[in-house]
Scaffold this motif. Structure first.
Motif, mmCIF file in Angstrom:
data_model
loop_
_atom_site.group_PDB
_atom_site.id
_atom_site.type_symbol
_atom_site.label_atom_id
_atom_site.label_comp_id
_atom_site.label_asym_id
_atom_site.label_seq_id
_atom_site.Cartn_x
_atom_site.Cartn_y
_atom_site.Cartn_z
ATOM 1 N N VAL A 33 -27.044 -17.633 -21.797
ATOM 2 C CA VAL A 33 -28.248 -18.406 -22.096
ATOM 3 C C VAL A 33 -29.410 -17.471 -21.803
ATOM 4 O O VAL A 33 -29.618 -17.079 -20.654
ATOM 5 N N GLU A 34 -30.136 -17.058 -22.852
ATOM 6 C CA GLU A 34 -31.090 -15.965 -22.703
ATOM 7 C C GLU A 34 -32.334 -16.094 -23.571
ATOM 8 O O GLU A 34 -32.595 -15.262 -24.443
ATOM 9 N N PRO A 35 -33.133 -17.140 -23.335
ATOM 10 C CA PRO A 35 -34.387 -17.193 -24.083
ATOM 11 C C PRO A 35 -35.316 -16.041 -23.681
ATOM 12 O O PRO A 35 -35.198 -15.506 -22.579
ATOM 13 N N ILE A 83 -34.853 -13.888 -19.679
ATOM 14 C CA ILE A 83 -34.047 -14.247 -18.504
ATOM 15 C C ILE A 83 -32.696 -14.694 -19.036
ATOM 16 O O ILE A 83 -32.622 -15.597 -19.871
ATOM 17 N N GLU A 84 -31.643 -14.043 -18.566
ATOM 18 C CA GLU A 84 -30.313 -14.283 -19.131
ATOM 19 C C GLU A 84 -29.252 -14.414 -18.049
ATOM 20 O O GLU A 84 -29.177 -13.601 -17.135
ATOM 21 N N ASP A 85 -28.442 -15.451 -18.189
ATOM 22 C CA ASP A 85 -27.268 -15.619 -17.324
ATOM 23 C C ASP A 85 -26.018 -15.725 -18.177
ATOM 24 O O ASP A 85 -26.071 -16.196 -19.309
ATOM 25 N N ILE A 106 -34.758 -5.566 -17.609
ATOM 26 C CA ILE A 106 -33.448 -4.916 -17.469
ATOM 27 C C ILE A 106 -32.369 -5.865 -17.974
ATOM 28 O O ILE A 106 -32.247 -7.002 -17.501
ATOM 29 N N ASP A 107 -31.618 -5.415 -18.962
ATOM 30 C CA ASP A 107 -30.521 -6.213 -19.540
ATOM 31 C C ASP A 107 -29.264 -5.380 -19.380
ATOM 32 O O ASP A 107 -29.184 -4.257 -19.897
ATOM 33 N N MET A 108 -28.307 -5.894 -18.637
ATOM 34 C CA MET A 108 -27.129 -5.089 -18.301
ATOM 35 C C MET A 108 -25.893 -5.963 -18.132
ATOM 36 O O MET A 108 -25.979 -7.172 -17.951
ATOM 37 N N ALA A 112 -21.009 -2.919 -20.331
ATOM 38 C CA ALA A 112 -20.519 -3.760 -21.434
ATOM 39 C C ALA A 112 -21.274 -3.478 -22.729
ATOM 40 O O ALA A 112 -20.840 -3.890 -23.805
ATOM 41 N N PHE A 113 -22.418 -2.776 -22.608
ATOM 42 C CA PHE A 113 -23.226 -2.372 -23.782
ATOM 43 C C PHE A 113 -24.227 -1.375 -23.242
ATOM 44 O O PHE A 113 -24.305 -1.168 -22.025
ATOM 45 N N GLU A 114 -24.994 -0.775 -24.129
ATOM 46 C CA GLU A 114 -25.974 0.204 -23.659
ATOM 47 C C GLU A 114 -27.033 -0.510 -22.818
ATOM 48 O O GLU A 114 -27.738 -1.399 -23.315
ATOM 49 N N SER A 125 -19.665 -9.036 -18.791
ATOM 50 C CA SER A 125 -20.702 -9.923 -18.259
ATOM 51 C C SER A 125 -22.022 -9.439 -18.856
ATOM 52 O O SER A 125 -22.104 -8.334 -19.376
ATOM 53 N N ASP A 126 -23.043 -10.275 -18.762
ATOM 54 C CA ASP A 126 -24.307 -9.977 -19.433
ATOM 55 C C ASP A 126 -25.414 -10.701 -18.676
ATOM 56 O O ASP A 126 -25.323 -11.918 -18.465
ATOM 57 N N MET A 127 -26.409 -9.964 -18.222
ATOM 58 C CA MET A 127 -27.535 -10.599 -17.529
ATOM 59 C C MET A 127 -28.828 -9.852 -17.841
ATOM 60 O O MET A 127 -28.826 -8.652 -18.075
ATOM 61 N N THR A 128 -29.921 -10.594 -17.852
ATOM 62 C CA THR A 128 -31.237 -9.967 -17.974
ATOM 63 C C THR A 128 -32.135 -10.511 -16.883
ATOM 64 O O THR A 128 -32.151 -11.719 -16.643
ATOM 65 N N ARG A 129 -32.850 -9.601 -16.223
ATOM 66 C CA ARG A 129 -33.903 -10.009 -15.320
ATOM 67 C C ARG A 129 -35.161 -9.238 -15.685
ATOM 68 O O ARG A 129 -35.106 -8.068 -16.054
HETATM 69 ZN ZN ZN Z 1 -27.993 -9.192 -22.291
#
Ligand code: ZN
Ligand code: ZN
Length: 357
Positions: A319-321, A333-335, A215-217, A184-186, A226-230
């Motif tokens: 939500v990604e503070p 951390i992003e959901d 990792i943000d993917m 969805a993005f680089e 979709s967008d998540m960061t761990r």
């Molecule tokens: Zn992200």
């Protein structure tokens, strides 16, 4: 997406035209055309009026347009704007101010019949896109699950010595193998002190022992992002890194708890910021708490300090503070979530417990 979904979207947009005292809308932003018609080609204009929708495209898309949309399709040779302009009945024509280049606007003006007035319109289709239908939410659920699967599969191969670039390539490959059209993005893979760059591009740097790994993917699946960061740790996390992690996780929980229909987007941002302020980390949180997503990775509403928008059920946001300490590292951390009446549904199926590999 079933065709009745497109019909009802076009009905809602047409109703808005009357409210804005417009007779016609020229849609030039491709993702808005996709939203209203299902057409996914790279060259098109849509003319929406109370009488119906006409899609203009070129010969490369003759077959595809007929397959993807039930709108009237006109295949044009050469540039689309003069052809559309020529066909306009008298009246007030809205155009998408943010998505028509100056050149295109000039061409439009030059070809407009004398009884047509061109009026700039802001965010009309985008306003409708903010609230997702059940079918859209289901697609986003699958998109989020797909990205998480790719993350989990890849995690098994993560160890010190692997380059950020290779890890990013592996994540992208897994997403595609699982059915994504593309990332969805680089994909962001940032290790060690580089994790303090909120939007780091992956580099040839190898992962080191004891480092932070951010990792943000996300995936595009059937058009939806979709967008998540761990943030995970290679080996045992240092006490300071653990403290930061706990603060960000708590900020994310507080923001998630603030989400429900009727809440202002800015109070979700405030909830995250308050936790980080208490932890003495407010100044390390250098971006907004989240953003809308759907057919685009960043769309309305923004979840930020001065955003007056109230959340509605069906809005999809992140939500990604995060906190970023130059020379040390960063944690985010992003959901991806969907707002509902009593709170929200978290689409990212992933645990957020601290992971030490
Ligand atoms: Zn992200
Ligand atoms: Zn995001």
């Amino acid at each position: 997406m079933i065709s009745s979904e497109f019909v009802s979207r076009r009905k809602l947009v047409t109703a808005d035209l009357a409210r804005r005292r417009l007779d016609l809308l020229l849609v030039s932003k491709l993702v808005n055309i996709r939203y209203l018609t299902g057409f996914t080609g790279s060259n098109a204009l849509l003319l929406q009026s109370p009488d119906g929708a006409v899609l203009y495209t070129d010969g490369r898309y003759r077959v595809q347009a007929a397959e993807e949309t039930e709108c009237t399709v006109k295949v044009v040779q050469g540039s689309l704007i003069p052809r559309v302009a020529k066909s306009l009945p008298r009246g007030r024509l809205g155009f998408e101010a943010a998505h028509l280049t100056f050149d295109a606007y000039r061409t439009l003006k030059a070809h407009l019949p004398s009884k047509v007035a061109a009026m700039p319109v802001e965010g009309l289709v985008e306003e409708h896109r903010m609230v997702k239908s059940e079918a859209e939410i289901e697609t986003m659920r699958r998109s989020a699950a797909l990205a998480w699967n790719a993350f989990e599969q890849t995690l098994q191969h993560v160890r010190p010595g692997i380059r950020e670039l290779d890890l990013a390539a592996e994540l992208d490959y897994r997403m595609r193998r699982l059915g994504a059209e593309s990332p969805a993005f680089e994909t962001i893979v940032a290790s060690g002190v580089r994790s303090a760059l909120p939007h780091a591009s992956p580099t040839a740097k190898a992962l080191g022992n004891g480092e932070i790994l951010l990792i943000d993917m996300g995936a595009f699946l059937e058009g939806y992002a979709s967008d998540m960061t761990r943030t995970i740790f290679l080996g045992a996390a240092r006490p300071k890194a653990k403290r930061l992690y706990r603060a960000v996780l708590e900020a994310q929980r507080a923001a998630l708890e603030a989400v429900r229909e009727g809440t202002a987007a800015k109070s979700v941002d405030r909830a995250a910021r308050r936790v980080l302020r208490t932890a003495g980390l407010e100044r390390a949180f250098v971006h907004s708490t989240g953003h809308g997503l759907g057919l685009e990775i960043h769309e309305s509403p923004r979840v930020a300090r001065k955003v007056g928008i109230q959340l509605k059920a069906g809005m999809a946001i992140t939500v990604e503070p995060g906190v970023y300490l130059q020379g040390f590292g960063g944690i985010r951390i992003e959901d991806t979530i969907v707002v509902n009446r009593g709170g929200c549904e978290i689409l990212t199926p992933a645990s957020k417990e601290l992971i030490e590999l």
